[in-house]
Design an enzyme around this catalytic site. Sequence first.
Site, PDB file in Angstrom:
ATOM      1  N   ASN A   1      -5.268   5.893  -1.804  1.00  0.00           N
ATOM      2  CA  ASN A   1      -4.873   6.338  -0.466  1.00  0.00           C
ATOM      3  C   ASN A   1      -4.419   7.798  -0.446  1.00  0.00           C
ATOM      4  OD1 ASN A   1      -5.518   4.041   0.991  1.00  0.00           O
ATOM      5  ND2 ASN A   1      -3.608   3.028   0.448  1.00  0.00           N
TER       6      ASN A   1
ATOM      7  N   HIS B   1      -2.097  -3.688  -6.761  1.00  0.00           N
ATOM      8  CA  HIS B   1      -2.666  -3.269  -5.478  1.00  0.00           C
ATOM      9  C   HIS B   1      -4.173  -3.514  -5.401  1.00  0.00           C
ATOM     10  CE1 HIS B   1      -3.525   0.131  -2.388  1.00  0.00           C
ATOM     11  NE2 HIS B   1      -3.149  -0.960  -1.757  1.00  0.00           N
TER      12      HIS B   1
ATOM     13  N   GLU C   1      -5.389  -1.218  -8.413  1.00  0.00           N
ATOM     14  CA  GLU C   1      -4.467  -0.200  -8.920  1.00  0.00           C
ATOM     15  C   GLU C   1      -3.250  -0.913  -9.498  1.00  0.00           C
ATOM     16  OE1 GLU C   1      -4.599   3.904  -6.473  1.00  0.00           O
ATOM     17  OE2 GLU C   1      -4.120   2.193  -5.220  1.00  0.00           O
TER      18      GLU C   1
ATOM     19  N   SER D   1       0.834  -1.209   0.000  1.00  0.00           N
ATOM     20  CA  SER D   1       0.000   0.000   0.000  1.00  0.00           C
ATOM     21  C   SER D   1       0.862   1.250   0.000  1.00  0.00           C
ATOM     22  CB  SER D   1      -0.859   0.047   1.271  1.00  0.00           C
ATOM     23  OG  SER D   1      -1.661  -1.081   1.355  1.00  0.00           O
TER      24      SER D   1
HETATM   25  P1  NAD Z   1      -1.654  -9.682   7.165  1.00  0.00           P
HETATM   26  O1  NAD Z   1      -0.900  -9.345   8.374  1.00  0.00           O
HETATM   27  O2  NAD Z   1      -3.090 -10.088   7.284  1.00  0.00           O
HETATM   28  O3  NAD Z   1      -0.904 -10.855   6.364  1.00  0.00           O
HETATM   29  C1  NAD Z   1       0.481 -10.871   6.112  1.00  0.00           C
HETATM   30  C2  NAD Z   1       0.932 -12.315   6.022  1.00  0.00           C
HETATM   31  O4  NAD Z   1       2.286 -12.335   5.560  1.00  0.00           O
HETATM   32  C3  NAD Z   1       0.922 -13.050   7.388  1.00  0.00           C
HETATM   33  O5  NAD Z   1       0.160 -14.234   7.283  1.00  0.00           O
HETATM   34  C4  NAD Z   1       2.415 -13.357   7.630  1.00  0.00           C
HETATM   35  O6  NAD Z   1       2.629 -14.603   8.292  1.00  0.00           O
HETATM   36  C5  NAD Z   1       2.948 -13.400   6.212  1.00  0.00           C
HETATM   37  N1  NAD Z   1       4.394 -13.215   6.087  1.00  0.00           N
HETATM   38  C6  NAD Z   1       5.211 -12.405   6.812  1.00  0.00           C
HETATM   39  N2  NAD Z   1       6.480 -12.533   6.384  1.00  0.00           N
HETATM   40  C7  NAD Z   1       6.474 -13.444   5.380  1.00  0.00           C
HETATM   41  C8  NAD Z   1       7.494 -14.018   4.578  1.00  0.00           C
HETATM   42  N3  NAD Z   1       8.767 -13.669   4.706  1.00  0.00           N
HETATM   43  N4  NAD Z   1       7.133 -14.944   3.662  1.00  0.00           N
HETATM   44  C9  NAD Z   1       5.832 -15.314   3.526  1.00  0.00           C
HETATM   45  N5  NAD Z   1       4.834 -14.818   4.284  1.00  0.00           N
HETATM   46  C10 NAD Z   1       5.147 -13.884   5.190  1.00  0.00           C
HETATM   47  O7  NAD Z   1      -1.510  -8.397   6.203  1.00  0.00           O
HETATM   48  P2  NAD Z   1      -2.457  -7.950   4.996  1.00  0.00           P
HETATM   49  O8  NAD Z   1      -3.453  -6.975   5.505  1.00  0.00           O
HETATM   50  O9  NAD Z   1      -2.900  -9.159   4.247  1.00  0.00           O
HETATM   51  O10 NAD Z   1      -1.430  -7.105   4.109  1.00  0.00           O
HETATM   52  C11 NAD Z   1      -0.535  -7.702   3.217  1.00  0.00           C
HETATM   53  C12 NAD Z   1      -0.049  -6.687   2.204  1.00  0.00           C
HETATM   54  O11 NAD Z   1      -1.171  -6.135   1.505  1.00  0.00           O
HETATM   55  C13 NAD Z   1       0.698  -5.492   2.799  1.00  0.00           C
HETATM   56  O12 NAD Z   1       1.723  -5.137   1.920  1.00  0.00           O
HETATM   57  C14 NAD Z   1      -0.368  -4.408   2.855  1.00  0.00           C
HETATM   58  O13 NAD Z   1       0.163  -3.113   2.791  1.00  0.00           O
HETATM   59  C15 NAD Z   1      -1.148  -4.718   1.603  1.00  0.00           C
HETATM   60  N6  NAD Z   1      -2.538  -4.224   1.591  1.00  0.00           N
HETATM   61  C16 NAD Z   1      -3.334  -4.328   2.690  1.00  0.00           C
HETATM   62  C17 NAD Z   1      -4.646  -3.871   2.645  1.00  0.00           C
HETATM   63  C18 NAD Z   1      -5.551  -3.981   3.841  1.00  0.00           C
HETATM   64  O14 NAD Z   1      -6.592  -3.303   3.881  1.00  0.00           O
HETATM   65  N7  NAD Z   1      -5.272  -4.828   4.806  1.00  0.00           N
HETATM   66  C19 NAD Z   1      -5.157  -3.324   1.453  1.00  0.00           C
HETATM   67  C20 NAD Z   1      -4.321  -3.261   0.330  1.00  0.00           C
HETATM   68  C21 NAD Z   1      -3.015  -3.712   0.417  1.00  0.00           C
END
Ligand code: NAD
Length: 291
Positions: free
Chosen positions: A190, A140, A152, A119
Amino acid sequence: MDIQTIGIVGAGQMGNGIAHVMSLAGYDVRLTDVSEDALAKAMEIMQGNMARQVGRGKISEADMQAALGRIVTTPTLTDLGQSDLIIEAATERETVKQAIFEDLIPYLKPETILTSNTSSISITRLASRTDRPERFMGFHFMNPVPVMQLVELIRGIATNQETFAACQAVVDKLGKTAASAEDFPGFIVNRILMPMINEAVYTLYEGVGNVNSIDSSMKLGANHPMGPLELADFIGLDTCLAIMNVLHDGLADTKYRPCPLLTKYVEAGWLGRKTERGFYDYRGETPVPTR
Ligand code: NAD
């Protein structure tokens, strides 16, 4: 380039949503996470979410079974190497993402496209540390992935047109809509949404309105489906603050200064729905404003 196999790194909130929509669209999905628990939980969540779609008549039982059958989970990152497209959706920390790409590189096909669902981290910077900045871009998704229509697509400075077109074709096949954004802090959604939420918090901080009047004003006066404070609680106040800090640092303009009241809520651990308290208190039957 024809994409058939998609590798997804990270099986959290976003990773399982991405695996859900990709497998339903007919792609073969390889999903990995450092936590085997997260992988098991992701399969459970996808099964539950797809069953709900079957219940509502959106997909058939056969579609669901076929989709689930196209998902392979593995705790071994390098099992994803032979994928046509890799979408990294791991924890939002640059060192984590950088290490994932570094570990993957020796196992990739020359034509594999690398993408990140980040993000806020610079796509150009992530790309520059790989062996293929021209085949790297931002992919994204919005949360929740199965519901939200937009993706995106973010070009880094080196991203080539073939890579962009291949990702655009994937978005089309998902039945979603792509918006093309350049690689600057916050991209498009964002960059516009977070300052609006931050301004709503300033409006509360300065006593111009209370939680109810601010949210009602934007729902009834601007036709927003959710008030900005309600939406902030849904996104997570820690996430809102982190994105404001990225805009403030990356664009160096005081208009992106995070509201001190937003910082205060985060310091209190009142992060919104996920902690049952934010601008509203969710511990009872109906949400009650906290100010
Ligand atoms: P989350 O915490 O729910 O999930 C992240 C996962 O990554 C966890 O299960 C963790 O165990 C795993 N992880 C950590 N290190 C790792 C590694 N080295 N190898 C493999 N897996 C690994 O987070 P999320 O909300 O799913 O966000 C993930 C990404 O998506 C981030 O970059 C975030 O910025 C982006 N994002 C989030 C949202 C949102 O609203 N939550 C929206 C758009 C984008």
